[in-house]
Scaffold this motif. Structure first.
Motif, PDB file in Angstrom:
ATOM      1  N   MET A 198     -11.351   2.028   6.939  1.00  0.00           N
ATOM      2  CA  MET A 198     -10.208   1.378   6.286  1.00  0.00           C
ATOM      3  C   MET A 198      -9.078   2.373   6.030  1.00  0.00           C
ATOM      4  N   ALA A 199      -9.433   3.566   5.539  1.00  0.00           N
ATOM      5  CA  ALA A 199      -8.397   4.570   5.260  1.00  0.00           C
ATOM      6  C   ALA A 199      -7.652   4.936   6.548  1.00  0.00           C
ATOM      7  N   THR A 200      -8.422   5.115   7.628  1.00  0.00           N
ATOM      8  CA  THR A 200      -7.803   5.477   8.901  1.00  0.00           C
ATOM      9  C   THR A 200      -6.856   4.382   9.387  1.00  0.00           C
ATOM     10  N   PHE A 201      -7.340   3.143   9.337  1.00  0.00           N
ATOM     11  CA  PHE A 201      -6.484   2.040   9.803  1.00  0.00           C
ATOM     12  C   PHE A 201      -5.278   1.858   8.893  1.00  0.00           C
ATOM     13  N   ASP A 202      -5.478   2.018   7.577  1.00  0.00           N
ATOM     14  CA  ASP A 202      -4.327   1.908   6.662  1.00  0.00           C
ATOM     15  C   ASP A 202      -3.226   2.882   7.087  1.00  0.00           C
ATOM     16  N   ARG A 203      -3.630   4.128   7.361  1.00  0.00           N
ATOM     17  CA  ARG A 203      -2.628   5.148   7.682  1.00  0.00           C
ATOM     18  C   ARG A 203      -2.008   4.933   9.061  1.00  0.00           C
ATOM     19  N   TYR A 204      -2.813   4.443  10.003  1.00  0.00           N
ATOM     20  CA  TYR A 204      -2.272   4.190  11.346  1.00  0.00           C
ATOM     21  C   TYR A 204      -1.327   2.980  11.339  1.00  0.00           C
ATOM     22  N   VAL A 205      -1.758   1.923  10.623  1.00  0.00           N
ATOM     23  CA  VAL A 205      -0.958   0.693  10.601  1.00  0.00           C
ATOM     24  C   VAL A 205       0.349   0.915   9.843  1.00  0.00           C
ATOM     25  N   SER A 206       0.282   1.687   8.775  1.00  0.00           N
ATOM     26  CA  SER A 206       1.447   1.857   7.893  1.00  0.00           C
ATOM     27  C   SER A 206       1.761   3.334   7.686  1.00  0.00           C
ATOM     28  N   PRO A 207       2.313   4.031   8.690  1.00  0.00           N
ATOM     29  CA  PRO A 207       2.639   5.446   8.522  1.00  0.00           C
ATOM     30  C   PRO A 207       3.686   5.684   7.433  1.00  0.00           C
ATOM     31  N   TRP A 208       4.395   4.619   7.048  1.00  0.00           N
ATOM     32  CA  TRP A 208       5.383   4.727   5.970  1.00  0.00           C
ATOM     33  C   TRP A 208       4.743   4.952   4.609  1.00  0.00           C
ATOM     34  N   LEU A 209       3.397   4.892   4.548  1.00  0.00           N
ATOM     35  CA  LEU A 209       2.732   5.165   3.267  1.00  0.00           C
ATOM     36  C   LEU A 209       3.105   6.548   2.734  1.00  0.00           C
ATOM     37  N   ASP A 210       3.419   7.482   3.645  1.00  0.00           N
ATOM     38  CA  ASP A 210       3.825   8.825   3.222  1.00  0.00           C
ATOM     39  C   ASP A 210       5.092   8.792   2.364  1.00  0.00           C
ATOM     40  N   LEU A 211       5.857   7.729   2.475  1.00  0.00           N
ATOM     41  CA  LEU A 211       7.164   7.674   1.830  1.00  0.00           C
ATOM     42  C   LEU A 211       7.166   6.900   0.526  1.00  0.00           C
ATOM     43  N   VAL A 212       6.044   6.213   0.224  1.00  0.00           N
ATOM     44  CA  VAL A 212       6.122   5.253  -0.873  1.00  0.00           C
ATOM     45  C   VAL A 212       5.810   5.888  -2.230  1.00  0.00           C
ATOM     46  N   ASP A 213       6.350   5.253  -3.247  1.00  0.00           N
ATOM     47  CA  ASP A 213       6.067   5.608  -4.634  1.00  0.00           C
ATOM     48  C   ASP A 213       4.661   5.101  -4.988  1.00  0.00           C
ATOM     49  N   GLU A 214       3.841   5.982  -5.524  1.00  0.00           N
ATOM     50  CA  GLU A 214       2.440   5.641  -5.825  1.00  0.00           C
ATOM     51  C   GLU A 214       2.327   4.419  -6.742  1.00  0.00           C
ATOM     52  N   ALA A 215       3.106   4.409  -7.812  1.00  0.00           N
ATOM     53  CA  ALA A 215       2.988   3.301  -8.784  1.00  0.00           C
ATOM     54  C   ALA A 215       3.398   1.974  -8.147  1.00  0.00           C
ATOM     55  N   LYS A 216       4.453   2.009  -7.332  1.00  0.00           N
ATOM     56  CA  LYS A 216       4.894   0.770  -6.677  1.00  0.00           C
ATOM     57  C   LYS A 216       3.848   0.291  -5.681  1.00  0.00           C
ATOM     58  N   PHE A 217       3.237   1.230  -4.959  1.00  0.00           N
ATOM     59  CA  PHE A 217       2.190   0.842  -4.004  1.00  0.00           C
ATOM     60  C   PHE A 217       1.014   0.196  -4.729  1.00  0.00           C
ATOM     61  N   GLN A 218       0.612   0.800  -5.859  1.00  0.00           N
ATOM     62  CA  GLN A 218      -0.513   0.235  -6.613  1.00  0.00           C
ATOM     63  C   GLN A 218      -0.204  -1.194  -7.061  1.00  0.00           C
ATOM     64  N   ARG A 219       1.050  -1.472  -7.344  1.00  0.00           N
ATOM     65  CA  ARG A 219       1.400  -2.832  -7.799  1.00  0.00           C
ATOM     66  C   ARG A 219       1.221  -3.851  -6.675  1.00  0.00           C
ATOM     67  N   THR A 220       1.369  -3.417  -5.417  1.00  0.00           N
ATOM     68  CA  THR A 220       1.143  -4.353  -4.312  1.00  0.00           C
ATOM     69  C   THR A 220      -0.342  -4.718  -4.216  1.00  0.00           C
ATOM     70  N   ILE A 221      -1.208  -3.791  -4.634  1.00  0.00           N
ATOM     71  CA  ILE A 221      -2.644  -4.091  -4.644  1.00  0.00           C
ATOM     72  C   ILE A 221      -3.012  -4.899  -5.889  1.00  0.00           C
ATOM     73  N   ASP A 222      -2.345  -4.586  -7.020  1.00  0.00           N
ATOM     74  CA  ASP A 222      -2.533  -5.415  -8.230  1.00  0.00           C
ATOM     75  C   ASP A 222      -2.287  -6.883  -7.900  1.00  0.00           C
ATOM     76  N   ARG A 223      -1.265  -7.106  -7.101  1.00  0.00           N
ATOM     77  CA  ARG A 223      -0.868  -8.484  -6.773  1.00  0.00           C
ATOM     78  C   ARG A 223      -2.007  -9.225  -6.060  1.00  0.00           C
ATOM     79  N   ILE A 224      -2.674  -8.531  -5.142  1.00  0.00           N
ATOM     80  CA  ILE A 224      -3.813  -9.154  -4.435  1.00  0.00           C
ATOM     81  C   ILE A 224      -4.986  -9.298  -5.397  1.00  0.00           C
TER      82      ILE A 224
END
Ligand code: FE2
Ligand code: FE2
Length: 281
Positions: A198-224
């Motif tokens: 999962m970690a590998t696919f997350d990083r391959y599918v979304s290379p923009w993860l390097d650019l995101v704010d940690e707290a904002k990213f966590q909120r996208t998972i909170d939503r799910i």
């Protein structure tokens, strides 16, 4: 729900009949990589037999005959009312036009940007479209389905789909993992292999993860997580049930700090080409 093997041109390919993952909800299976690569990758789509039946995503064009046969083993072509496309990648739209042609009463649930990005490859007339964006919902007779963008995605058009009646969430490209051999449920995978996958696919599918704010990213998972999905089904994962839903969410929360293997590069391609040349000699 039997399993059979079929011969394809490159060897034997595992064949899964559609799997009922919740009442009247079915995963349509396909995968690639088996026998050709170290891992296989699922290429799933879905059917919901709501009072107005729904197909979700359409797989790859090369699987057209099987895809249509599987869908129409569950629902008659004229009864399909909705085709929900999660985003405009070829592994999700490969049989969009074919399904809409075969299903005269179906409406394609897409969005404006898919139309722009697909151009002439979208052969469905505008009179058969419905535009649904992230956060919107639509009725399919006995329930409303909710479009919810997953935390991981590789197209700006992406929306997952949540069914509150069953608690099933279609995650599109999120929560994806490779498989050593094709399986129906992530419970059949080694837990460490699954989490690393999962970690590998997350990083391959979304290379923009390097650019995101940690707290904002966590909120996208909170939503799910607030949806409390009973099951997550995605295009590139075996079904994720029960406690493993929380494990998948927790794994994705750690993705920003995950170290994953590099993607194959030209040196790998050199090896493949040398092997192919040697085999042809
Ligand atoms: Fe994609
Ligand atoms: Fe995909």
């Amino acid at each position: 729900m039997s399993t059979e093997s079929i011969d394809n041109t490159r060897g034997t390919k595992t064949r899964f009949e559609p799997t009922e993952i919740a009442p009247e909800m079915f995963v349509i299976h396909d995968h690639h990589g088996e026998g050709e690569a170290p891992v296989s990758v699922a290429l799933n789509s879905m059917v919901i037999r709501s009072t107005e039946p729904v197909v979700i995503d359409t797989g790859m064009a090369e699987n057209r005959d099987r895809f249509l046969a599987d869908v129409f083993s569950l629902v008659e072509p004229e009864d399909v009312r909705w085709l929900y496309i999660s985003h405009d990648d070829v592994d999700h739209t490969g049989n969009l036009n074919a399904l809409m042609e075969a299903c005269p009463n179906a409406t394609a649930v897409i969005n404006w940007f898919m139309v722009e990005r697909m151009g002439a490859s979208l052969a469905v007339p505008p009179t058969r479209w419905r535009w649904i964006g992230d956060g919107e919902s639509f009725s399919v007779g006995d329930r409303r389905l909710h479009a919810v963008r997953p935390p991981i995605f590789d197209s700006p058009t992406t929306r997952g789909l949540y069914d509150p009646n069953t608690g099933v969430y279609w995650s599109s490209d999120a929560f994806a993992t490779p498989m050593l051999s094709p399986v129906r449920d992530v419970a059949e995978l080694d837990d460490d292999f699954w989490r690393d996958g999962m970690a590998t696919f997350d990083r391959y599918v979304s290379p923009w993860l390097d650019l995101v704010d940690e707290a904002k990213f966590q909120r996208t998972i909170d939503r799910i997580e607030r949806l409390s999905p009973s099951t997550i089904v995605g295009c590139h994962t075996p079904a994720i049930h029960g406690s493993r839903v929380l494990a998948a969410l927790a794994s994705t929360r750690r993705t920003l700090s995950a170290t994953v293997p590099p993607q194959p590069d030209q040196t790998v391609l050199d090896e493949i080409q040398r092997a192919l040349t040697a085999a042809a000699a």
